[in-house]
Design a protein around this motif. Structure first.
Motif, short mmCIF file in Angstrom:
data_model
loop_
_atom_site.label_atom_id
_atom_site.label_comp_id
_atom_site.label_asym_id
_atom_site.label_seq_id
_atom_site.Cartn_x
_atom_site.Cartn_y
_atom_site.Cartn_z
N LYS A 256 -19.69 10.05 -3.18
CA LYS A 256 -20.62 10.49 -1.98
C LYS A 256 -21.14 9.59 -1.22
CE LYS A 256 -25.40 13.29 -2.87
NZ LYS A 256 -26.66 12.47 -3.91
N ASP A 257 -21.60 11.39 0.41
CA ASP A 257 -21.25 10.79 1.20
C ASP A 257 -20.13 9.74 2.52
OD1 ASP A 257 -23.90 12.59 1.33
OD2 ASP A 257 -25.08 10.69 0.72
N TYR A 258 -19.35 10.19 1.40
CA TYR A 258 -18.01 9.25 2.05
C TYR A 258 -17.90 9.89 3.51
CZ TYR A 258 -14.13 6.00 2.15
OH TYR A 258 -13.19 5.05 3.31
N ASP A 259 -17.90 8.52 4.53
CA ASP A 259 -17.44 9.21 5.94
C ASP A 259 -15.57 8.46 6.35
OD1 ASP A 259 -17.07 9.78 8.68
OD2 ASP A 259 -18.62 8.74 9.25
N MET A 260 -14.95 9.97 6.28
CA MET A 260 -13.60 9.16 6.69
C MET A 260 -13.40 8.67 8.06
SD MET A 260 -11.70 10.09 3.91
CE MET A 260 -10.80 9.44 5.28
N ALA A 261 -14.55 9.15 8.69
CA ALA A 261 -13.96 8.86 10.27
C ALA A 261 -14.02 7.16 10.57
CB ALA A 261 -15.11 9.10 11.47
N GLY A 262 -12.85 6.48 11.74
CA GLY A 262 -13.24 5.29 11.68
C GLY A 262 -12.25 4.64 9.97
N LYS A 263 -12.55 5.14 9.08
CA LYS A 263 -12.07 4.64 7.80
C LYS A 263 -10.55 4.50 8.00
CE LYS A 263 -15.51 4.07 5.59
NZ LYS A 263 -16.32 5.13 6.55
N GLN A 264 -9.56 2.99 7.69
CA GLN A 264 -8.01 2.54 7.03
C GLN A 264 -7.85 2.54 5.37
OE1 GLN A 264 -7.18 -1.27 9.56
NE2 GLN A 264 -7.10 0.57 11.51
N TRP A 265 -7.03 3.21 5.16
CA TRP A 265 -6.58 3.40 4.44
C TRP A 265 -5.34 3.00 4.09
CZ3 TRP A 265 -7.69 8.77 1.00
CH2 TRP A 265 -8.97 9.24 1.09
N SER A 266 -4.68 2.08 2.97
CA SER A 266 -3.28 1.67 3.05
C SER A 266 -2.59 2.81 1.99
CB SER A 266 -3.13 0.29 1.93
OG SER A 266 -4.21 -0.44 2.92
N VAL A 267 -1.07 3.06 2.34
CA VAL A 267 -0.28 3.59 1.35
C VAL A 267 1.44 2.46 0.75
CG1 VAL A 267 1.16 4.33 3.47
CG2 VAL A 267 1.13 5.82 1.39
N LYS A 273 15.39 1.03 -4.81
CA LYS A 273 15.37 -0.54 -4.43
C LYS A 273 14.06 -1.10 -3.00
CE LYS A 273 20.16 -0.92 -6.79
NZ LYS A 273 20.89 -1.76 -6.80
N ARG A 274 13.51 -0.30 -2.05
CA ARG A 274 12.93 0.00 -1.27
C ARG A 274 11.16 0.22 -1.33
NH1 ARG A 274 16.08 0.46 4.27
NH2 ARG A 274 14.48 -0.30 4.64
N ALA A 275 10.85 -0.57 -1.10
CA ALA A 275 9.75 -0.30 -0.74
C ALA A 275 8.72 -0.86 0.56
CB ALA A 275 8.35 -1.10 -1.92
N MET A 276 7.84 -0.17 0.89
CA MET A 276 7.02 0.07 2.20
C MET A 276 5.30 0.47 1.95
SD MET A 276 5.68 1.93 4.71
CE MET A 276 6.05 3.67 4.65
N GLU A 277 5.03 -0.60 3.18
CA GLU A 277 3.59 -0.54 2.85
C GLU A 277 3.13 -0.72 4.35
OE1 GLU A 277 -0.08 -1.69 -0.39
OE2 GLU A 277 1.60 -3.41 0.24
N THR A 278 1.43 0.00 4.18
CA THR A 278 1.71 0.67 5.69
C THR A 278 -0.11 1.20 5.77
OG1 THR A 278 1.64 1.31 8.46
CG2 THR A 278 2.02 2.75 6.19
N THR A 279 -0.66 1.38 6.78
CA THR A 279 -2.14 1.42 7.06
C THR A 279 -2.01 2.52 7.51
OG1 THR A 279 -2.88 -0.61 7.29
CG2 THR A 279 -4.26 0.84 7.97
N LEU A 280 -3.03 4.06 7.06
CA LEU A 280 -3.04 4.91 7.46
C LEU A 280 -4.60 5.08 7.87
CD1 LEU A 280 -2.61 6.92 4.01
CD2 LEU A 280 -0.70 6.14 5.99
N ALA A 281 -4.91 5.84 9.09
CA ALA A 281 -6.18 5.33 10.61
C ALA A 281 -5.99 6.76 10.13
CB ALA A 281 -5.86 4.35 11.45
N PHE A 282 -7.88 7.20 9.97
CA PHE A 282 -8.61 8.24 10.03
C PHE A 282 -9.24 7.89 11.33
CE2 PHE A 282 -6.97 8.14 6.08
CZ PHE A 282 -6.18 9.01 5.96
N GLU A 283 -9.46 8.64 12.33
CA GLU A 283 -10.05 9.01 13.86
C GLU A 283 -11.32 9.77 13.01
OE1 GLU A 283 -7.78 11.28 16.50
OE2 GLU A 283 -7.02 10.16 16.37
#
Length: 283
Positions: A256-267, A273-283
């Motif tokens: 509740k009331d979660y603000d996406m601005a400035g947040k960084q998620w991961s994917v 056979k390959r795997a990649m992990e990176t950051t998703l930045a939200f303005e």
């Protein structure tokens, strides 16, 4: 889609912490602690002596028994993520925990992100002093078969001088690093991402590695981790065209009331056979 509530975990962690004083220490005067045993498996601590800057390469080795699983950092519907605490009086701090590529398990409506075999979690530690180092660590994991059992152990080890060679420990740490997802590269990356205005879907554009014949042609496995305790995996309308893949990930309800601005998620993206992990930045 998974929405993982962290409240039950916090309650469980609090209960286990209350009885932590009753858990014996598993110590060793070496670079590998003794194994701590549980009905569903065992675990121990591995470390090398600090380098000139006080940095310590270490790892938590976990070996579930056949038929048992232990969990990734965002475990699924009801699992327990690994928790590692270093005693402050030891003069050692935990900087980061890394996680090898997990597997997806489905049992009806239950979805787990976990490991069904031995796994080693690399740890980055820092020693404050220059003298001998003793690591006192409290490790708390979930280990599950038909039921989930909280597994807590106090692991202790004393590190020898850095001038000594420890090929066994080096091999354990190198093997653990080899199982980690790789960072983005030219042939494996998220090239664009966007959250819908209603925050119900996350659009992803990816470039995927070119696999050999018959490999990697299906939709990749995608795990998006957002706020602590939330992970999202349900794909909508994925379309693969050669090395490119466009898909929407169902997000569902956020705090509740979660603000996406400035947040960084991961994917985390697993393709063949390959795997990649990176950051998703939200303005």
């Amino acid at each position: 889609m998974m929405i993982i509530s962290s409240v039950p975990r916090r309650l469980l962690i609090a209960v286990v912490s209350a009885v932590a004083a009753l858990v014996p220490f598993y110590s060793a005067h070496a670079e590998v602690s003794a194994w701590a045993d549980n009905e569903g498996g065992r675990m121990r601590l591995v470390a090398l002596a600090p380098d000139a800057g006080g940095k310590i390469r270490a790892a938590l080795q976990i070996e579930p028994k056949p038929g048992w699983i232990t969990y990734w950092k965002e475990p699924g519907n009801s699992g327990i993520p690994p928790q590692i605490t270093i005693a402050p009086e030891s003069g050692v701090t935990l900087d980061a925990i890394a996680y090898p590529v997990p597997k997806h398990f489905f049992n009806g409506a239950i979805e787990d992100i976990a490991y069904d075999g031995p796994v080693t979690l690399p740890l980055s530690l820092t020693a404050a002093g220059k003298g001998p180092v003793t690591i006192d660590a409290a490790a708390f994991i979930g280990i599950c078969k038909d039921i989930c059992i909280p597994f807590q152990a106090n692991l202790q080890l004393k590190l020898g001088p850095a001038i000594q060679s420890h090929p066994e420990e080096e091999a354990i740490l190198q093997a653990a690093d080899a199982r980690l997802p790789k960072p983005p590269s030219q042939d494996f990356d998220v090239t664009a991402h966007a959250m819908s205005l209603d925050r119900k879907t996350l659009s992803l554009d990816l470039v995927l590695p070119n696999e050999g014949p018959g490999e990697g042609k299906a939709a990749p496995d995608i795990i998006v981790t957002g706020p602590s305790g939330y992970a999202f995996t349900k794909q909508i309308g994925g379309k693969r065209d050669g090395a490119t893949f466009k898909v929407a990930i169902s997000i569902g309800k956020l705090p509740k009331d979660y603000d996406m601005a400035g947040k960084q998620w991961s994917v985390l993206v697993i393709d063949g056979k390959r795997a990649m992990e990176t950051t998703l930045a939200f303005e």
